[in-house]
Structures are given as structure tokens and as C-alpha cells.
Design an enzyme around this catalytic site. Structure first.
Site, PDB file in Angstrom:
ATOM      1  N   HIS A 188       0.830  -1.204   0.000  1.00  0.00           N
ATOM      2  CA  HIS A 188       0.000   0.000   0.000  1.00  0.00           C
ATOM      3  C   HIS A 188       0.864   1.254   0.000  1.00  0.00           C
ATOM      4  O   HIS A 188       0.620   2.191  -0.756  1.00  0.00           O
ATOM      5  CB  HIS A 188      -0.922  -0.011   1.228  1.00  0.00           C
ATOM      6  CG  HIS A 188      -2.040   0.960   1.133  1.00  0.00           C
ATOM      7  ND1 HIS A 188      -2.076   2.112   1.865  1.00  0.00           N
ATOM      8  CD2 HIS A 188      -3.147   0.976   0.354  1.00  0.00           C
ATOM      9  CE1 HIS A 188      -3.172   2.795   1.556  1.00  0.00           C
ATOM     10  NE2 HIS A 188      -3.846   2.121   0.642  1.00  0.00           N
ATOM     11  N   HIS A 209      -4.928   6.090  -5.647  1.00  0.00           N
ATOM     12  CA  HIS A 209      -6.089   6.755  -5.043  1.00  0.00           C
ATOM     13  C   HIS A 209      -6.525   7.918  -5.921  1.00  0.00           C
ATOM     14  O   HIS A 209      -5.773   8.387  -6.749  1.00  0.00           O
ATOM     15  CB  HIS A 209      -5.734   7.275  -3.641  1.00  0.00           C
ATOM     16  CG  HIS A 209      -5.371   6.175  -2.703  1.00  0.00           C
ATOM     17  ND1 HIS A 209      -4.086   5.731  -2.564  1.00  0.00           N
ATOM     18  CD2 HIS A 209      -6.139   5.398  -1.919  1.00  0.00           C
ATOM     19  CE1 HIS A 209      -4.074   4.724  -1.710  1.00  0.00           C
ATOM     20  NE2 HIS A 209      -5.311   4.488  -1.304  1.00  0.00           N
ATOM     21  N   HIS A 218      -7.742  -1.875  -4.875  1.00  0.00           N
ATOM     22  CA  HIS A 218      -7.917  -2.409  -3.518  1.00  0.00           C
ATOM     23  C   HIS A 218      -8.626  -3.763  -3.537  1.00  0.00           C
ATOM     24  O   HIS A 218      -8.400  -4.589  -2.659  1.00  0.00           O
ATOM     25  CB  HIS A 218      -8.642  -1.385  -2.633  1.00  0.00           C
ATOM     26  CG  HIS A 218      -7.787  -0.179  -2.324  1.00  0.00           C
ATOM     27  ND1 HIS A 218      -7.668   0.891  -3.180  1.00  0.00           N
ATOM     28  CD2 HIS A 218      -6.978   0.103  -1.259  1.00  0.00           C
ATOM     29  CE1 HIS A 218      -6.834   1.790  -2.657  1.00  0.00           C
ATOM     30  NE2 HIS A 218      -6.400   1.332  -1.491  1.00  0.00           N
ATOM     31  N   HIS A 340     -14.952   6.249   3.018  1.00  0.00           N
ATOM     32  CA  HIS A 340     -13.615   5.643   3.048  1.00  0.00           C
ATOM     33  C   HIS A 340     -12.596   6.506   3.794  1.00  0.00           C
ATOM     34  O   HIS A 340     -11.917   6.039   4.708  1.00  0.00           O
ATOM     35  CB  HIS A 340     -13.126   5.345   1.622  1.00  0.00           C
ATOM     36  CG  HIS A 340     -11.650   5.120   1.551  1.00  0.00           C
ATOM     37  ND1 HIS A 340     -10.763   6.068   1.085  1.00  0.00           N
ATOM     38  CD2 HIS A 340     -10.886   4.066   1.957  1.00  0.00           C
ATOM     39  CE1 HIS A 340      -9.533   5.607   1.184  1.00  0.00           C
ATOM     40  NE2 HIS A 340      -9.579   4.385   1.707  1.00  0.00           N
ATOM     41  N   HIS A 344     -10.637   6.034   7.796  1.00  0.00           N
ATOM     42  CA  HIS A 344      -9.182   6.000   8.013  1.00  0.00           C
ATOM     43  C   HIS A 344      -8.790   6.945   9.144  1.00  0.00           C
ATOM     44  O   HIS A 344      -8.091   6.566  10.089  1.00  0.00           O
ATOM     45  CB  HIS A 344      -8.444   6.453   6.740  1.00  0.00           C
ATOM     46  CG  HIS A 344      -8.104   5.334   5.815  1.00  0.00           C
ATOM     47  ND1 HIS A 344      -7.040   4.506   6.026  1.00  0.00           N
ATOM     48  CD2 HIS A 344      -8.695   4.910   4.662  1.00  0.00           C
ATOM     49  CE1 HIS A 344      -6.976   3.608   5.044  1.00  0.00           C
ATOM     50  NE2 HIS A 344      -7.980   3.831   4.196  1.00  0.00           N
ATOM     51  N   PHE A 361      -1.642   7.258   4.537  1.00  0.00           N
ATOM     52  CA  PHE A 361      -1.543   6.074   3.689  1.00  0.00           C
ATOM     53  C   PHE A 361      -0.251   5.271   3.866  1.00  0.00           C
ATOM     54  O   PHE A 361      -0.237   4.071   3.646  1.00  0.00           O
ATOM     55  CB  PHE A 361      -1.712   6.459   2.217  1.00  0.00           C
ATOM     56  CG  PHE A 361      -3.151   6.719   1.838  1.00  0.00           C
ATOM     57  CD1 PHE A 361      -4.194   6.090   2.497  1.00  0.00           C
ATOM     58  CD2 PHE A 361      -3.464   7.589   0.793  1.00  0.00           C
ATOM     59  CE1 PHE A 361      -5.515   6.322   2.147  1.00  0.00           C
ATOM     60  CE2 PHE A 361      -4.792   7.832   0.433  1.00  0.00           C
ATOM     61  CZ  PHE A 361      -5.815   7.194   1.112  1.00  0.00           C
ATOM     62  N   HIS A 374     -11.366  -2.021   4.191  1.00  0.00           N
ATOM     63  CA  HIS A 374     -11.432  -2.080   2.728  1.00  0.00           C
ATOM     64  C   HIS A 374     -12.335  -3.189   2.212  1.00  0.00           C
ATOM     65  O   HIS A 374     -12.866  -3.091   1.106  1.00  0.00           O
ATOM     66  CB  HIS A 374     -10.031  -2.120   2.118  1.00  0.00           C
ATOM     67  CG  HIS A 374      -9.557  -0.737   1.835  1.00  0.00           C
ATOM     68  ND1 HIS A 374      -9.909  -0.057   0.682  1.00  0.00           N
ATOM     69  CD2 HIS A 374      -8.858   0.136   2.595  1.00  0.00           C
ATOM     70  CE1 HIS A 374      -9.417   1.171   0.742  1.00  0.00           C
ATOM     71  NE2 HIS A 374      -8.780   1.312   1.878  1.00  0.00           N
TER      72      HIS A 374
HETATM   73 CU1  C2O Z   1      -5.414   2.710  -0.271  1.00  0.00          CU
HETATM   74 CU2  C2O Z   1      -8.046   3.150   2.269  1.00  0.00          CU
HETATM   75  O1  C2O Z   1      -6.615   3.337   1.125  1.00  0.00           O
END
Ligand code: C2O
Length: 614
Positions: A188, A209, A218, A340, A344, A361, A374
Site C-alpha cells: 500500500h 487513489h 484495492h 472511506h 481512516h 496512507f 477495505h
Molecule cells: Cu489505499 Cu483506504 O486506502
């Protein structure tokens, strides 16, 4: 790989300079160039109108044949500008020329560079995976037994024992093994923080992203993660759990992740957000004192907004095109933005310098909960797809999407190249999701204006204005670009009004906000349409006037850095339903209020306009 046509700088240099106006703001004519339309609603306070781009017929998606191509020209133009070229006569206004066929290609692992980490990063290890000597093309083949991913809050002891065992085994692998937990986490970081350049474009980062690649990337990432776990415990039916944050029962950190002696535990999480604290799916960095019930209802509204209302077209839901040679991804889809992003940030530890692990990230995937988060993002893709009129049709027919490719390591430590077109049906990937209710399908918000009239005792207007986050700009002198350090209110002209039902069904009216942000800053700003308050408070998010929120989860990049850490992007929200619910169908324009919630200083608004998507 389809042919990539690198941009010729010679070509750019020979185009004679167009006016600087066009160069500095390619999409949005200066307000001074526009006639001032009459787009005020009579009940709203009078502000000076600064409507944007009314004439954009060449940008009408219908001039293109493929779903995803509609914005190709815009992207191309941005790319030329991003690379220092000049946009001019050489660009074909008619759509996507064939020579531009340019799916994002698999990165060259041998050219992986240390990611661009924050200066105060708590982990400076290299994110690059082992260099592969042999990469094979991989096409998933349907297996006889489907892996069924369960909701994390409802798994039984037998499942949990298996899951713990598998994660523990993955963590126990030597760190040089591409299947090890640490290597998985670094995948990632490498794909999201500047580990790779785009093949053929050494000066451009590869970023998964902020575009139509977000969901497919993802999905594959979890696919291999899950297969590795299954193989480590010798169970080919093993399925990872999903964090069911769209259902009231799942709206907290799943407790299986919070047992400090479990391999699922990560100590870098927000101490104030441990269960039973209810998650805020539009978390902007501050905890509001509101009842659990109110928060749950707000979350259900967020879900409706992002998966139904703001997701009427593939581009609005999955994200905008991003092709080889593009300096920046074209813009996030609704799901990537919210919830999303907020999930995070809500999960990461506010006491770490960069909200590690989940809140940035480069470390996000070091927290095992990342994969459950995810999985639910991926599940929302399946849910959205199942609600389409033709659920088996590909989301985009554009080959730049279908043929985009990534590299992962599989459960046999084999480096594999996978293509977007092979991941569009989870059953063909051998997995599905346990069926769970979708209560948010019924959470269509009402208009605040109508509520104020009918429920004035419960929603007093003054209460909302009690704690304004910032002062409204004097809209009489709003000129773009403008920093979003305080709220901005502006009227935007609608290219079409009073559309028929049929027209509206086939074509979404979309508000486009062109922005430049500092990519390493957590940003959250709200967009309201026709809200009666000068600076709508966060409580106003519960109503239809709140059409969406833009979110940036901090990340870094070191190439295509001509503007330092800045990233140009577009925020888009669908307006059809909101305009209908606001009774604004016949209005000449809408009044848009942008309200920074966090990181507004790092945002420059470059312009707003309305376009159509289908
Ligand atoms: Cu690649 Cu939730 O991020």
C-alpha cells in the site's frame, strides 16, 4: 500493453502561447468573461453572482461514445498544463483520439524508490517489495467453493481462532517474504506514497487513489491478502471479515481487533474511539457531542448520500479517469471520499505525529483493521453494482480502465500481473459477502428548509448558527483562485433548467469544484446547496442541502512535484435528487456554500461549474 504516446515537449513548445487566462484556469473562464445570469432564488439573501462556465458544449459527455471517455479531453488538457505544456490547437476537441489509448501500466518493481515519507514519520523503512525475476499474467478462475466474507462484529469463536492463526502466521513470516504481513502493508505504501513512477513517464508518480483505479486496485490487494491467509492455514475457503460500518450493529471498531493480546490488535489507534464509541462516517477530526442515535442516523444518511444519491453514474461512484501520462488522478468517486477517508482518519491515533497507522496512507495497511475496512469498501462496490439496471455490464467500457494493470505477489510468492477487467465480478474471483441488511437505503434526507418550517421547535435555525466554524466570505468579491480558509458562498449558473423526467433520468447534473490541495494534509470540507444559513453548521449535514464532503487522507509523492506538495483535483457531486428535493428544478442557478471543517488552509478553490454526466 496498448501503445502509450508520451507527450512531446517539442510539440508543446511549438504551440503558440494562448492567453495566460486559458492557461491558468483551463476549465473555468474568468468570471469577468461571463455575463451575470439571474440565478437567485427570491427567498435567499442577495449575493453577487459569479457563475461559472455556462457554455461547455464541447465538454458534454454525450459527445463521447464510451462511459469513461467523457472527460478524457479535460484530463489531457490538464496533463499538458501539468507538464508545463500549453493547451492549444493540437488537442482534438472531439473526444479521445486513439493515439491516447493509455491504460495505467504495471510498475517496474526494479525501479521502486523509497516512498516519500513525512519528515516526522515514525517508520522510515523502505516500502519497495522484493524485485520479481519473473512476472506472470494472472487471470482469476472461478473456484467451486465461494469464500464468504463475514461481518467482523458477528463472527464466532471458531472463525476468530482461524483468522487469528492466519494473521499470526503471516506476521511470523520473515520480512523478506512477499507474503509476510509487513510486505503486504508495504504494498500500500509503495502504490500510494510515490514508490513507483509510471512506466514511460519517469517523472510522474503512479497513484492508486483519487481515480477510477481506487476500487479495482484495492479489490485485488485484498484478494491476494485473503488467499495468502487461506494458504497459511491450509483453508482454501478462508474469507476475510468486513467492517460493517454501514449497519448500526457494525458502527464501532469491531471488538475482535481491540483485544490487546490478539494479532489483530494495533496500538496506534485513537484511544477515544475504542468500542463502544460509535463511529462518525464523516469524521473531520473533531468529536461532536451528539447522542449515539443521532450519530447512527447521520451515518445512515451519509451512506444513502454516497452510495445512492451521489452515485448515479460510474464516474461519480468509482471515480474519474486516470491514464498513463496524467500528472494527477482525475478525482475520487463518492465512496472513496466518504466514508472511506473519514474511517481512516477516525481510526488512526491522533497522538502520533501523522495520525498513524490508519490516518495516513504510508502506514495504514500496517493495521490489520485496514483490510476489514477495505473489505466493506469493496462490498459497497458490489452492493452499488447489484443495484444497477444491468448489474453484469462492466462499469466502464473504456479500455484505459479495463486494461489498467497492477502487480501483486500471490500465495505462492509468485509475482502476478492483473488487469482491471478481470476483477469486475467477485464470484469469478471466488468470493462473495454474507448478506446483511442495508438500512441506509431508506435514509434519504429531507430538505432543511421544509424541516425548519414544519419542525421549528426541534431544529431551531439559530442553534445551527451558534458555533460558526468560520466567517462567510463576502461573496461580492469572490474571485478564484481562493483559499478555503473560511466559508465561500457563490452562485453557480445551471446550463439547463426545467429538464423533463426523462432527461433527468438519463443525465445527472453534476457540480464540479476544481481544487488544489496540499496532499499531505487532512482535509474535509462540506458543500451545501441553497442552504439558508450563511455558514451552515455540521448539524446541517443531516439535510438534503448538504450535497457532499470532500476528504483528503494525507499521503506523499515526490515526482511530478512542480508545485511542491500540491495536487490538483476535482470534487464532483450529483445534484439531480437534491435539486428536486429542494424544489429548485426551475431555477436559473444554485447557491453553493463551501465550508471548511479541517485543513481549509491547504485548499485553494479554483472554480465551480455544473456539467452533465450519464
Ligand atoms: Cu489505499 Cu483506504 O486506502
Amino acid at each position: 500493453m496498448a501503445s502509450i504516446t508520451p507527450l512531446s515537449t517539442t510539440n508543446a513548445a511549438t504551440i503558440s502561447a494562448t492567453s495566460t487566462t486559458n492557461i491558468s484556469n483551463p476549465l473555468f473562464p474568468k468570471t469577468s468573461q461571463l455575463s451575470i445570469p439571474k440565478c437567485r432564488k427570491s427567498h435567499l439573501p442577495t449575493r453577487k453572482i459569479s457563475c461559472s462556465a455556462a457554455k461547455n458544449d464541447d465538454q458534454n459527455p454525450r459527445s463521447n461514445t464510451h462511459d469513461g471517455n467523457a472527460n478524457n479531453k479535460l484530463d489531457r488538457r490538464n496533463m499538458l498544463i501539468g507538464l508545463g505544456g500549453l493547451y492549444g490547437a493540437a488537442t482534438n476537441l472531439g473526444g479521445a483520439p486513439a493515439s491516447f489509448a493509455a491504460p495505467i501500466a504495471t510498475p517496474d518493481l526494479s525501479k521502486c524508490e523509497p516512498a516519500d515519507l513525512p519528515s516526522n514519520a515514525i517508520d522510515r523503512s523502505n516500502c519497495c517489495p522484493p524485485v520479481a525475476t519473473n512476472i506472470i499474467d494472472y487471470t482469476p478462475s472461478a473456484s467451486s467453493t465461494l469464500r464468504v466474507r463475514p461481518p467482523a462484529h458477528a463472527v464466532d469463536a471458531t472463525y476468530l481462532a482461524k483468522f487469528n492463526k492466519a494473521i499470526a502466521a503471516m506476521k511470523a513470516l520473515p520480512s523478506t517474504d512477499p507474503r509476510s504481513f509487513i510486505q503486504q502493508a508495504r504494498v500500500h505504501c509503495a502504490y500510494c506514497d510515490g514508490g513507483y513512477n509510471q512506466v514511460g513517464f519517469p517523472n510522474l508518480d503512479l497513484q492508486v487513489h483519487g481515480s477510477w483505479l481506487f476500487l479495482p486496485f484495492h479489490r485485488y490487494y485484498l484478494y491476494f491478502f485473503e488467499r495468502i491467509l487461506g494458504s497459511l492455514i491450509n483453508d482454501p475457503t478462508f474469507a476475510i471479515p468486513f467492517w460493517n460500518w454501514d449497519h448500526p450493529d457494525g458502527m464501532k471498531m469491531p471488538s475482535i481487533y481491540t483485544n490487546t493480546s490478539s494479532p489483530l490488535y494495533d496500538r496506534r489507534r485513537d484511544a477515544a474511539h475504542q468500542p463502544p464509541t460509535v463511529i462518525d462516517l464523516n469524521y473531520d477530526g473533531s468529536d461532536d457531542s451528539t447522542s449515539d442515535n443521532a450519530l447512527i442516523n447521520a451515518n445512515l444518511t451519509v451512506m444513502y448520500q454516497q452510495i445512492v444519491r451521489n452515485a448515479s453514474t460510474p464516474r461519480l461512484f468509482l471515480g474519474q479517469p486516470y491514464r498513463a501520462g496524467d500528472a494527477s488522478p482525475g478525482g475520487s468517486g463518492s465512496l472513496e471520499n466518504v466514508p472511506h477517508g473519514p474511517v481512516h482518519v477516525w481510526t488512526g491515533d491522533r497522538n502520533q505525529p501523522n495520525n498513524e497507522d490508519m490516518g495516513t496512507f504510508y502506514t495504514a495497511a500496517k493495521d490489520p483493521i485496514f483490510y476489514a475496512h477495505h473489505a466493506n469498501v469493496d462490498r459497497m462496490w458490489s452492493v452499488w453494482k447489484s443495484r444497477r439496471s444491468n448489474p453484469t455490464a462492466p462499469e466502464f467500457t473504456d479500455t484505459d480502465w479495463l486494461n489498467a494493470s497492477f502487480i501483486f505477489y500471490d500465495e505462492n510468492k509468485q509475482a502476478v500481473r492483473v488487469r482491471v477487467k478481470d476483477c469486475l465480478d467477485t464470484k469469478k474471483l471466488g468470493y462473495t459477502y454474507q448478506n446483511v441488511d442495508l438500512p441506509w437505503l431508506n435514509s434519504r434526507p429531507t430538505s432543511r428548509a421544509s424541516r425548519v418550517t414544519t419542525l421549528s421547535s426541534t431544529i431551531p435555525k439559530t442553534a445551527n448558527a451558534a458555533k460558526p466554524p468560520s466567517k462567510p466570505s463576502s461573496s461580492s468579491n469572490v474571485t478564484f483562485p481562493k483559499r478555503l480558509d473560511s466559508a465561500i458562498t457563490i452562485d453557480v449558473k445551471r446550463p439547463k433548467k426545467s429538464r423533463s423526467k426523462k432527461e433527468k433520468k438519463g443525465e445527472e447534473e453534476v457540480l464540479v469544484v476544481e481544487i488544489e490541495i496540499q496532499r499531505d494534509v487532512h482535509v474535509n470540507f462540506d458543500v451545501f446547496v441553497n442552504d439558508e444559513d450563511d455558514v451552515p453548521s455540521k448539524k446541517n449535514r443531516a439535510f438534503v442541502e448538504h450535497v457532499g464532503s470532500f476528504v483528503n487522507v494525507p499521503h506523499h509523492q515526490h515526482r511530478n512535484n512542480e508545485h511542491g506538495k500540491k495536487m490538483k483535483t476535482f470534487f464532483r457531486v450529483g445534484l439531480n435528487e437534491a435539486i428536486e428535493d429542494l424544489g429548485a428544478d426551475d431555477d436559473e442557478g444554485i447557491t453553493v456554500t463551501l465550508v471548511p471543517r479541517t485543513g481549509g488552509d491547504a485548499v485553494v478553490i479554483k472554480g465551480l461549474k455544473i456539467e452533465f454526466d450519464y
